[in-house]
Scaffold this active site. Structure first.
Site, PDB file in Angstrom:
ATOM      1  N   ALA A  58       0.835  -1.202   0.000  1.00 42.07           N
ATOM      2  CA  ALA A  58       0.000   0.000   0.000  1.00 42.07           C
ATOM      3  C   ALA A  58       0.869   1.251   0.000  1.00 42.07           C
ATOM      4  O   ALA A  58       0.575   2.232  -0.676  1.00 42.07           O
ATOM      5  CB  ALA A  58      -0.912  -0.004   1.214  1.00 42.07           C
ATOM      6  N   GLU A  59       1.983   1.168   0.717  1.00 39.99           N
ATOM      7  CA  GLU A  59       2.862   2.324   0.777  1.00 39.99           C
ATOM      8  C   GLU A  59       3.527   2.555  -0.585  1.00 39.99           C
ATOM      9  O   GLU A  59       3.654   3.681  -1.068  1.00 39.99           O
ATOM     10  CB  GLU A  59       3.917   2.102   1.859  1.00 39.99           C
ATOM     11  CG  GLU A  59       4.690   3.358   2.175  1.00 39.99           C
ATOM     12  CD  GLU A  59       5.699   3.104   3.292  1.00 39.99           C
ATOM     13  OE1 GLU A  59       6.798   3.649   3.204  1.00 39.99           O
ATOM     14  OE2 GLU A  59       5.366   2.340   4.228  1.00 39.99           O
ATOM     15  N   SER A 106       8.072  -8.597 -32.352  1.00 45.36           N
ATOM     16  CA  SER A 106       9.331  -7.842 -32.360  1.00 45.36           C
ATOM     17  C   SER A 106      10.220  -8.439 -33.449  1.00 45.36           C
ATOM     18  O   SER A 106       9.799  -9.345 -34.165  1.00 45.36           O
ATOM     19  CB  SER A 106       9.993  -7.899 -30.990  1.00 45.36           C
ATOM     20  OG  SER A 106      10.156  -9.236 -30.615  1.00 45.36           O
ATOM     21  N   LEU A 107      11.418  -7.937 -33.584  1.00 43.94           N
ATOM     22  CA  LEU A 107      12.277  -8.360 -34.688  1.00 43.94           C
ATOM     23  C   LEU A 107      13.607  -8.877 -34.163  1.00 43.94           C
ATOM     24  O   LEU A 107      14.119  -8.382 -33.156  1.00 43.94           O
ATOM     25  CB  LEU A 107      12.581  -7.167 -35.608  1.00 43.94           C
ATOM     26  CG  LEU A 107      11.421  -6.586 -36.410  1.00 43.94           C
ATOM     27  CD1 LEU A 107      11.878  -5.336 -37.136  1.00 43.94           C
ATOM     28  CD2 LEU A 107      10.899  -7.612 -37.410  1.00 43.94           C
ATOM     29  N   LYS A 146      14.527   1.881 -39.972  1.00 47.16           N
ATOM     30  CA  LYS A 146      13.965   1.496 -38.679  1.00 47.16           C
ATOM     31  C   LYS A 146      13.882   2.746 -37.813  1.00 47.16           C
ATOM     32  O   LYS A 146      14.890   3.399 -37.559  1.00 47.16           O
ATOM     33  CB  LYS A 146      14.847   0.445 -38.013  1.00 47.16           C
ATOM     34  CG  LYS A 146      14.327  -0.034 -36.680  1.00 47.16           C
ATOM     35  CD  LYS A 146      15.035  -1.317 -36.313  1.00 47.16           C
ATOM     36  CE  LYS A 146      15.014  -1.679 -34.858  1.00 47.16           C
ATOM     37  NZ  LYS A 146      14.032  -1.124 -34.001  1.00 47.16           N
ATOM     38  N   GLU A 201       5.114   3.645 -36.047  1.00 45.31           N
ATOM     39  CA  GLU A 201       5.996   4.108 -34.994  1.00 45.31           C
ATOM     40  C   GLU A 201       5.724   5.590 -34.746  1.00 45.31           C
ATOM     41  O   GLU A 201       5.589   6.362 -35.689  1.00 45.31           O
ATOM     42  CB  GLU A 201       7.436   3.934 -35.518  1.00 45.31           C
ATOM     43  CG  GLU A 201       8.459   3.786 -34.467  1.00 45.31           C
ATOM     44  CD  GLU A 201       8.555   2.373 -33.885  1.00 45.31           C
ATOM     45  OE1 GLU A 201       7.796   1.461 -34.301  1.00 45.31           O
ATOM     46  OE2 GLU A 201       9.384   2.194 -32.998  1.00 45.31           O
ATOM     47  N   LYS A 320      12.401  -6.771 -45.091  1.00 46.19           N
ATOM     48  CA  LYS A 320      11.217  -7.644 -45.066  1.00 46.19           C
ATOM     49  C   LYS A 320      11.076  -8.380 -46.388  1.00 46.19           C
ATOM     50  O   LYS A 320      11.258  -7.779 -47.455  1.00 46.19           O
ATOM     51  CB  LYS A 320       9.946  -6.809 -44.847  1.00 46.19           C
ATOM     52  CG  LYS A 320       9.947  -6.026 -43.557  1.00 46.19           C
ATOM     53  CD  LYS A 320       8.748  -5.093 -43.425  1.00 46.19           C
ATOM     54  CE  LYS A 320       8.887  -4.269 -42.147  1.00 46.19           C
ATOM     55  NZ  LYS A 320       7.847  -3.266 -41.991  1.00 46.19           N
ATOM     56  N   CYS A 441      31.922  35.120 -10.983  1.00 46.97           N
ATOM     57  CA  CYS A 441      31.694  36.212 -10.036  1.00 46.97           C
ATOM     58  C   CYS A 441      32.342  35.966  -8.676  1.00 46.97           C
ATOM     59  O   CYS A 441      32.175  36.767  -7.758  1.00 46.97           O
ATOM     60  CB  CYS A 441      30.197  36.465  -9.871  1.00 46.97           C
ATOM     61  SG  CYS A 441      29.358  35.150  -8.972  1.00 46.97           S
ATOM     62  N   CYS A 456      26.222  28.335  -8.563  1.00 51.17           N
ATOM     63  CA  CYS A 456      26.550  29.668  -8.083  1.00 51.17           C
ATOM     64  C   CYS A 456      25.245  30.290  -7.597  1.00 51.17           C
ATOM     65  O   CYS A 456      24.305  30.441  -8.365  1.00 51.17           O
ATOM     66  CB  CYS A 456      27.129  30.510  -9.229  1.00 51.17           C
ATOM     67  SG  CYS A 456      27.205  32.270  -8.832  1.00 51.17           S
ATOM     68  N   CYS A 461      24.847  36.992 -11.004  1.00 51.79           N
ATOM     69  CA  CYS A 461      26.104  36.508 -11.596  1.00 51.79           C
ATOM     70  C   CYS A 461      26.150  36.885 -13.086  1.00 51.79           C
ATOM     71  O   CYS A 461      25.227  36.564 -13.836  1.00 51.79           O
ATOM     72  CB  CYS A 461      26.209  34.993 -11.436  1.00 51.79           C
ATOM     73  SG  CYS A 461      27.661  34.315 -12.261  1.00 51.79           S
TER      74      CYS A 461
END
Ligand code: IVH
Length: 721
Positions: A58-59, A106-107, A146, A201, A320, A441, A456, A461
């Site tokens: 829960a936390e 995926s490839l 790609k 994509e 492909k 400075c 700084c 400055c």
């Protein structure tokens, strides 16, 4: 805790929680975020990797919710390493779930030509074709760049865009429809009432990435490592107005559409790409079809260097098998098709000498160690500097002054010192230390407890001032030719320029007093200062260095100002005064009317103009006689920006024009409401071709994009075409 940890990452967060985070203010929120991230990362690791939770579920959930609320309130704080940004993981619960009709695959990867040729041999074997080098005319490949972005799936029903999702784990993704609708190249309606699933994509263009990082730098925040992370983070925003601010783009490359007989409408990848484009979807024109494996290798070779000139990132080439019947015979193994492969470009690395490490004071006071290197060409440009981020990073990489180092471009954009080469040390190398006092400075440098940042603390400055003034006088701003760093430093040092308006109060005598200046050069500089006194409103706005405002947003803002106070634009001189008089009263809500401005930018702009310091900056410019010209050819009407002859059009300029510098032509396009693009695609509305136009002209002809000469361009700008 079996389920809860999965659900927690990016829990939907109540609007109240976001408001509460916003009320903390960005700086306090950033500190709280810095506390939360390590706790959550550690808790997540313990849970996932060791099954030994350290804090109760829960936390963990509460802390994660708090982090999401902070990052929703201040999206500039989102970093790629935040536990909210884990991409490719299971859906997070912040968005609805979408189960993909067909899994998103995926490839497999290959890293050199030999491995690619081995792929070709496997394909041939799978199709019962003779091994190379025997010819196999029935086997043809398509080669596509790609895109290094975030995979998406779009569903269209009877031509209407109804749902869009991320890849997720490949089976179930997140419903990011609202966010995808903010991407201008994704059509709400196809050119035909087709029902189809389209995949592609989403990515962040390089220029947009640079803009966002510049804004983060200005806000004193760590910069994003690469466009991929910031693109992915942008698409998975809970507030889609934030996504809209990020100006993402997309290419599509896969079409799943069934014909009346249940089979696909097209029979090959090349036909699918043509059909996607015909339906009005964005398809990358930088591809090649009908290739054998030798031609594929030539395509890789051609793009190895060329890719650096593209406006977006590509990390390789997807190869492909073209014919769908052959793809079906080859099939899929372990979630990757046997008919496609990803060739990854090697990140170009070079070795050079790091001659020095110099601490720079930024506009916010942060001290950043910067590597000064012997200039070396890498990934398309010459690199001499690279940020080392902070002292901890210098130590972690064991970088010493005088070291030979390996240099590359992170994500092919940002120069990065990868590591030192200790074998090449001579013993003369030195450790780098942060200075105890500001190099500019002399104020004592501060490092807060537990922070990696040295800074700084002096708000006055001169390092901050000189950067603000350099921006003001620089290219995107008032563009004072001849006011480079050395001139600027002298002007500030000698107290000749104390405010921005002081540039316009300089006399030829003042300028002649500078080192290496003679009467003639002083007169020349005075002339260029005078010439810069009149600039388009957008440039003046950009010159101010408003937080979160870059060139494009300044243009958007100028257009909005012109349409909001139309009658005041008649006398050009009025515009600087108008900004000084009217902008301080504008609220963040009103600013969100501006197309391209979302809540984050709106708040920053409103905050800037409400600041009394801004009022004195503007009063000084009015007094100095700075003239902001109204945006060209924008006639206000009830509906916002009317009379923009190029509204919604994308124009590419190529070759040399007699009457326009390239930047002036592009500015004219933007002033007329259009978009000036760098590369030609099917989405290009016009190509303007001057002398010696080359490959872009050829591509326009190939794609059937209308080509204009200079005369045609002028007519177009005048709204006569
Ligand atoms: S084809 C089965 N084509 O690269 C087909 N993917 O490393 C799978 N990608 O998940 C995808 N550009 O997100 C394909 N022209 C392109 C691509 C492309 C980028 C991504 C895509 C995929 C990942 C695989």
């Amino acid at each position: 805790m079996t389920e809860s940890a999965e659900q927690t990452v990016g829990l939907p967060v109540a609007a109240e929680a976001v408001d509460a985070a916003r009320a903390m203010g960005q700086e306090a929120a950033a500190h709280r975020q810095a506390d939360l991230i390590p706790i959550l990362v550690r808790a997540g690791e313990l849970y996932y990797q060791q099954d030994a939770p350290e804090i109760p579920d829960a936390e963990y959930d509460d802390l994660m919710r708090e982090l999401v609320a902070i990052e929703s309130a201040f999206p500039v704080l989102v970093t790629p390493d935040s536990p909210t940004q884990r991409v490719g993981a299971a859906p997070t619960g912040a968005f609805g779930e979408v189960v993909h009709g067909r899994p998103m695959l995926s490839l497999g990867n290959v890293f050199d030509e030999d491995e690619l040729r081995a792929f070709d041999q496997r394909v041939r074997r799978g199709l019962g074709l003779p091994p190379a080098p025997a010819p196999a005319p029935e086997l043809r490949y398509v080669a596509e760049l790609k895109i290094d972005g975030l995979a998406i799936s779009l569903r269209f029903e009877r031509g209407r865009f109804v749902q869009g999702a991320t890849r997720g784990d490949g089976t179930t993704g997140e419903d990011v429809t609202a966010n995808l609708k903010t991407i201008s190249v994704i059509p709400g309606r196809l050119r035909e009432p087709a029902t189809a699933v389209v995949r592609g994509e989403v990515f962040m263009p390089k220029a947009e990435f640079a803009r966002i990082n510049a804004a983060r730098e200005e806000a004193g925040l760590p910069t994003y490592a690469n466009p991929r992370n910031s693109g992915a983070g942008s698409l998975r925003q809970i507030d889609s107005r934030v996504t809209a601010e990020r100006r993402l783009s997309s290419w599509t490359y896969q079409l799943i559409e069934d014909g009346p007989d249940g089979g696909p409408v097209v029979a090959s990848q090349s036909e699918a790409l043509a059909r996607l484009a015909a339906l009005g979807l964005p398809v990358n024109p930088d591809r090649a079809e009908g290739l054998d494996i030798d031609a594929v290798c030539r395509f890789l070779e051609e793009w190895r260097e060329e890719r650096h000139g593209l406006p977006y990132e590509t990390d390789g080439v997807v190869v492909k098998v073209d014919r769908f019947d052959q793809q079906a015979r080859l099939g899929v193994v372990a979630r990757a098709p046997r008919w496609a492969i990803a060739y990854k470009f090697p990140p170009e690395q070079v070795e050079t000498v790091m001659e020095d490490i110099v601490p720079y004071v930024g506009r916010t006071g942060t001290l950043t160690p910067v590597a000064h290197m012997r200039p070396t060409k890498v990934a398309g440009s010459t690199v001499a500097r690279a940020t080392l981020h902070n002292l901890d990073e210098v130590r972690r990489k064991d970088l010493r002054i005088g070291d030979w180092v390996v240099l590359q471009k992170a994500g092919d954009v940002i120069p990065e010192v990868v590591r030192s080469i200790p074998d090449r040390r001579t013993g003369a190398e030195r450790l780098f230390e942060m200075p105890a006092t500001c190099p500019v400075c002399a104020t004592a440098i501060v490092r807060d407890e537990g922070s990696v940042r040295h800074y700084c603390p002096n708000p006055k400055c001169p390092a901050r001032l000189s950067q603000e003034f350099a921006h003001f006088a620089g290219r995107g701003g008032m563009d004072i030719e001849g006011a480079g760093w050395s001139v600027l430093e002298q002007l500030l040092e000698r107290g000749l320029v104390k405010t921005r308006g002081d540039f316009y109060r300089l006399t030829v005598d003042d300028l002649e007093s500078l080192d290496r200046f003679a009467r003639k050069s002083a007169e020349n500089l005075k002339t260029s200062i005078e010439r810069s006194r009149r600039r388009p409103l957008a440039r003046v706005l950009n010159a101010l260095g408003i937080p979160q405002v870059g060139e494009q947003t300044a243009i958007d803002l100028a257009g909005w100002i012109a349409s909001r106070w139309p009658s005041e634009g008649t006398d050009a001189g009025e515009w600087t005064a108008l900004v000084a008089r009217s902008l301080p009263g504008v609220t963040a809500e009103e600013l969100q009317e501006v197309p391209g401005i979302g809540p984050v930018v709106a708040r920053a702009v409103a905050g800037y103009f409400a600041d009394p310091e801004t009022a004195s900056v503007l009063a000084d410019l009015v007094d100095a006689g700075v003239v902001a010209e109204p945006p060209a050819r924008r006639v206000a009407s009830g509906s916002g920006f009317a009379a923009e002859p190029l509204a919604g059009k994308t124009v590419v300029v190529t070759g040399t024009l007699a009457g326009f510098e390239r930047s002036a032509a592009e500015e004219a396009i933007r002033a007329a409401g259009g978009k000036a693009a760098g590369s030609v695609s099917r989405n290009t509305s016009y190509v303007v071709a001057g002398e010696n136009a080359g490959s872009k002209l050829a591509k326009a002809t190939e794609l059937g994009v209308p080509v204009l000469d200079e005369e045609g361009f002028r007519r177009l700008l005048a709204g006569e075409a």
